[in-house]
Design a protein around this motif. Structure first.
Motif, PDB file in Angstrom:
ATOM      1  N   ARG A 101       1.266  22.565   1.716  1.00 29.35           N
ATOM      2  CA  ARG A 101       2.004  21.970   0.606  1.00 29.35           C
ATOM      3  C   ARG A 101       2.652  20.655   1.012  1.00 29.35           C
ATOM      4  NH1 ARG A 101       3.271  27.491  -0.826  1.00 29.35           N
ATOM      5  NH2 ARG A 101       5.113  27.418   0.514  1.00 29.35           N
ATOM      6  N   ARG A 102       3.224  20.615   2.219  1.00 32.54           N
ATOM      7  CA  ARG A 102       3.822  19.372   2.699  1.00 32.54           C
ATOM      8  C   ARG A 102       2.778  18.274   2.811  1.00 32.54           C
ATOM      9  NH1 ARG A 102       6.760  22.910   6.172  1.00 32.54           N
ATOM     10  NH2 ARG A 102       5.244  22.482   7.851  1.00 32.54           N
ATOM     11  N   GLU A 103       1.620  18.616   3.312  1.00 31.50           N
ATOM     12  CA  GLU A 103       0.557  17.622   3.431  1.00 31.50           C
ATOM     13  C   GLU A 103       0.110  17.134   2.054  1.00 31.50           C
ATOM     14  OE1 GLU A 103      -2.160  15.091   5.242  1.00 31.50           O
ATOM     15  OE2 GLU A 103      -0.404  16.189   5.992  1.00 31.50           O
ATOM     16  N   ARG A 104       0.003  18.067   1.100  1.00 31.45           N
ATOM     17  CA  ARG A 104      -0.406  17.663  -0.244  1.00 31.45           C
ATOM     18  C   ARG A 104       0.639  16.748  -0.884  1.00 31.45           C
ATOM     19  NH1 ARG A 104      -0.538  22.169  -4.757  1.00 31.45           N
ATOM     20  NH2 ARG A 104       1.688  21.794  -4.457  1.00 31.45           N
ATOM     21  N   LYS A 105       1.904  17.088  -0.736  1.00 32.91           N
ATOM     22  CA  LYS A 105       2.956  16.237  -1.287  1.00 32.91           C
ATOM     23  C   LYS A 105       2.954  14.863  -0.630  1.00 32.91           C
ATOM     24  CE  LYS A 105       6.098  19.939  -2.662  1.00 32.91           C
ATOM     25  NZ  LYS A 105       7.445  20.537  -2.466  1.00 32.91           N
ATOM     26  N   ARG A 106       2.729  14.821   0.668  1.00 30.37           N
ATOM     27  CA  ARG A 106       2.681  13.535   1.356  1.00 30.37           C
ATOM     28  C   ARG A 106       1.540  12.673   0.823  1.00 30.37           C
ATOM     29  NH1 ARG A 106       0.088  11.053   5.264  1.00 30.37           N
ATOM     30  NH2 ARG A 106      -1.330  12.821   5.537  1.00 30.37           N
ATOM     31  N   VAL A 107       0.393  13.301   0.633  1.00 27.17           N
ATOM     32  CA  VAL A 107      -0.748  12.554   0.093  1.00 27.17           C
ATOM     33  C   VAL A 107      -0.465  12.093  -1.339  1.00 27.17           C
ATOM     34  CG1 VAL A 107      -3.185  12.727  -0.537  1.00 27.17           C
ATOM     35  CG2 VAL A 107      -2.382  13.712   1.618  1.00 27.17           C
ATOM     36  N   GLU A 108       0.138  12.977  -2.149  1.00 26.86           N
ATOM     37  CA  GLU A 108       0.444  12.592  -3.535  1.00 26.86           C
ATOM     38  C   GLU A 108       1.444  11.450  -3.586  1.00 26.86           C
ATOM     39  OE1 GLU A 108       1.746  16.139  -5.366  1.00 26.86           O
ATOM     40  OE2 GLU A 108      -0.265  16.974  -5.653  1.00 26.86           O
ATOM     41  N   ARG A 109       2.466  11.523  -2.712  1.00 25.10           N
ATOM     42  CA  ARG A 109       3.432  10.431  -2.689  1.00 25.10           C
ATOM     43  C   ARG A 109       2.763   9.112  -2.295  1.00 25.10           C
ATOM     44  NH1 ARG A 109       6.938  14.306  -0.315  1.00 25.10           N
ATOM     45  NH2 ARG A 109       6.398  13.502   1.759  1.00 25.10           N
ATOM     46  N   GLY A 110       1.889   9.164  -1.348  1.00 25.33           N
ATOM     47  CA  GLY A 110       1.181   7.947  -0.962  1.00 25.33           C
ATOM     48  C   GLY A 110       0.343   7.381  -2.095  1.00 25.33           C
ATOM     49  N   GLU A 111      -0.334   8.262  -2.838  1.00 31.45           N
ATOM     50  CA  GLU A 111      -1.142   7.790  -3.962  1.00 31.45           C
ATOM     51  C   GLU A 111      -0.268   7.204  -5.069  1.00 31.45           C
ATOM     52  OE1 GLU A 111      -4.512   7.659  -4.263  1.00 31.45           O
ATOM     53  OE2 GLU A 111      -4.432   8.113  -2.123  1.00 31.45           O
ATOM     54  N   VAL A 112       0.862   7.886  -5.338  1.00 36.30           N
ATOM     55  CA  VAL A 112       1.768   7.374  -6.373  1.00 36.30           C
ATOM     56  C   VAL A 112       2.315   6.007  -5.982  1.00 36.30           C
ATOM     57  CG1 VAL A 112       3.988   7.747  -7.507  1.00 36.30           C
ATOM     58  CG2 VAL A 112       2.363   9.639  -7.281  1.00 36.30           C
ATOM     59  N   ARG A 113       2.710   5.873  -4.735  1.00 36.21           N
ATOM     60  CA  ARG A 113       3.240   4.589  -4.287  1.00 36.21           C
ATOM     61  C   ARG A 113       2.158   3.505  -4.328  1.00 36.21           C
ATOM     62  NH1 ARG A 113       8.000   4.307  -1.714  1.00 36.21           N
ATOM     63  NH2 ARG A 113       7.296   2.526  -0.500  1.00 36.21           N
ATOM     64  N   PHE A 115      -0.403   3.335  -6.470  1.00 39.68           N
ATOM     65  CA  PHE A 115      -0.723   2.963  -7.847  1.00 39.68           C
ATOM     66  C   PHE A 115       0.458   2.349  -8.588  1.00 39.68           C
ATOM     67  CE2 PHE A 115      -4.252   5.922  -7.166  1.00 39.68           C
ATOM     68  CZ  PHE A 115      -5.300   5.190  -7.700  1.00 39.68           C
ATOM     69  N   THR A 116       1.666   2.568  -8.092  1.00 38.93           N
ATOM     70  CA  THR A 116       2.851   2.005  -8.770  1.00 38.93           C
ATOM     71  C   THR A 116       3.464   0.859  -7.979  1.00 38.93           C
ATOM     72  OG1 THR A 116       4.280   3.650  -7.702  1.00 38.93           O
ATOM     73  CG2 THR A 116       3.376   4.205  -9.865  1.00 38.93           C
ATOM     74  N   LYS A 117       2.709   0.262  -7.097  1.00 37.22           N
ATOM     75  CA  LYS A 117       3.242  -0.814  -6.258  1.00 37.22           C
ATOM     76  C   LYS A 117       3.653  -2.017  -7.100  1.00 37.22           C
ATOM     77  CE  LYS A 117       2.073  -3.527  -2.143  1.00 37.22           C
ATOM     78  NZ  LYS A 117       1.025  -3.787  -1.126  1.00 37.22           N
ATOM     79  N   ARG A 118       2.807  -2.416  -8.055  1.00 39.75           N
ATOM     80  CA  ARG A 118       3.111  -3.590  -8.872  1.00 39.75           C
ATOM     81  C   ARG A 118       4.309  -3.352  -9.782  1.00 39.75           C
ATOM     82  NH1 ARG A 118      -1.856  -6.232 -11.939  1.00 39.75           N
ATOM     83  NH2 ARG A 118      -2.424  -6.432  -9.729  1.00 39.75           N
ATOM     84  N   SER A 119       4.349  -2.181 -10.404  1.00 38.29           N
ATOM     85  CA  SER A 119       5.490  -1.894 -11.286  1.00 38.29           C
ATOM     86  C   SER A 119       6.787  -1.806 -10.505  1.00 38.29           C
ATOM     87  CB  SER A 119       5.241  -0.587 -12.042  1.00 38.29           C
ATOM     88  OG  SER A 119       5.119   0.505 -11.135  1.00 38.29           O
TER      89      SER A 119
END
Length: 346
Positions: A101-113, A115-119
């Protein structure tokens, strides 16, 4: 070709009688250990050679000087166990799930960051700009409403009939107030005590001064009320009052209010005519009468002459015609300029 009988037998004792030869040392020029091993094994018997039997000899490991002896590999004792002989415990399963779960959350946070870098950059820019604006507003507010900008000096300009010192004294109740907090209503109430002030403007000069620019009322004539004579301007605002008629101003005999109240009144027409007259002609007017807006006339002082003016329309042109008539016919007793294109004297 068939070999003679006994050929093999004769060679066998010789081979058996031959002493065993020492193994040949490894040659540095040989490419494979198989060749040395074959030489170490000795010559094959003729019988084996004749029968095509090959002897396979494993190479003998040779330890070179300075080479460490390699330990035999350690065999995992669990390798021979059946695949399901040992199942993980619940604690190990929970630990593995938490790690997943920690690994999945880490990956999700990286993807969110990602895709939301410009905003996020845009949001940071807006927040930074808003912070700067708020800081400036707070700084300006603290400075503006601080005692540093308190009113300490008042200057009054534009007065001729008024006493500037009296106006400044009347406005002294505003002293000590920060410039942004000055009350326009309070200043207007203070200046209302001076009827000669027609209009005014207030200019702030930080850090502690205001300048009041006054426009005084210009009297146009005198109206008689009983035994008192009141000096008024074109708006029929009383300027001063006395028991004797002020010299140098014409006496106005007209009804109605000022132009801003009643544009068709006789007073409005008379005031309009007086405002259009040149200064040298205005100084000769003794009494001006206006029964209606189209029936304006006045008398000249020192001449005993009457001027028929008519309406207040074309007053500038009529004033120019009257000035010319006064020069060309100074002894006339009547000047009719009601029609500016056809003036008469009599």
């Amino acid at each position: 070709m068939k070999r003679p009988q006994g050929f093999d037998r004769s060679e066998a004792p010789a081979a058996a009688a031959a002493p065993p030869s020492a193994p040949a040392p490894p040659s540095a020029t040989t490419g494979t250990p198989g060749a040395g091993a074959a030489r170490a094994a000795g010559p094959r018997s003729a019988e084996e050679h004749g029968r095509g039997v090959q002897t396979v000899t494993e190479p003998i490991p040779v330890q070179r000087p300075g080479q460490a002896t390699s330990a035999p590999p350690v065999r995992d004792p669990r390798a021979d166990e059946p695949p399901y002989s040992r199942l993980p415990t619940n604690r190990e399963i929970d630990k593995a799930l938490r790690a997943a779960r920690r690994e999945r959350k880490r990956v999700e946070r990286g993807e969110v960051r990602r895709f939301t870098k410009r905003s996020r950059r845009r949001r940071i820019a807006w927040l930074s700009a808003a912070g700067v604006v708020v800081a400036l507003v707070v700084a300006v507010g603290l400075v503006a409403y601080s005692p540093l900008l308190a009113l300490r000096h008042i200057q009054v300009t534009g007065t001729s009939r008024l006493d500037a010192a009296a106006v400044e004294k009347k406005l002294s109740d505003q002293l000590g107030t920060p410039l942004p907090l000055l009350s326009s209503g309070g200043i207007s109430s203070d200046l209302a005590a001076f009827p000669l002030i027609r209009s005014y403007t207030v200019e702030s000069h930080p850090p502690d001064t205001i300048v009041v620019r006054v426009v005084e009322r210009q009297p146009v004539g005198v109206i008689q009320r009983g035994n008192a004579f009141t000096l008024v301007d074109a708006a029929k605002v009383p300027i001063s009052s006395s028991q004797q008629r002020p010299e140098g101003y014409p006496l106005i005999t007209a009804n109605g209010g000022a132009a801003d109240v009643d544009a068709d009144s006789g007073f409005a027409a008379a005031a309009g005519v007086l405002s259009a007259l040149p200064a040298d002609v205005l100084a000769q007017v003794d009494t001006i009468t206006a029964k209606t807006k189209d029936d304006v006339s006045f008398t000249l002082r020192g001449r005993s002459a009457t001027v028929v003016w008519g309406s207040a329309e074309d007053s500038d042109l009529k004033a120019a015609d009257l000035a010319a008539l006064l020069k060309s016919a100074p002894d006339a007793s009547r000047y009719d300029v009601s029609s500016p294109h056809s003036v008469t004297t009599g």
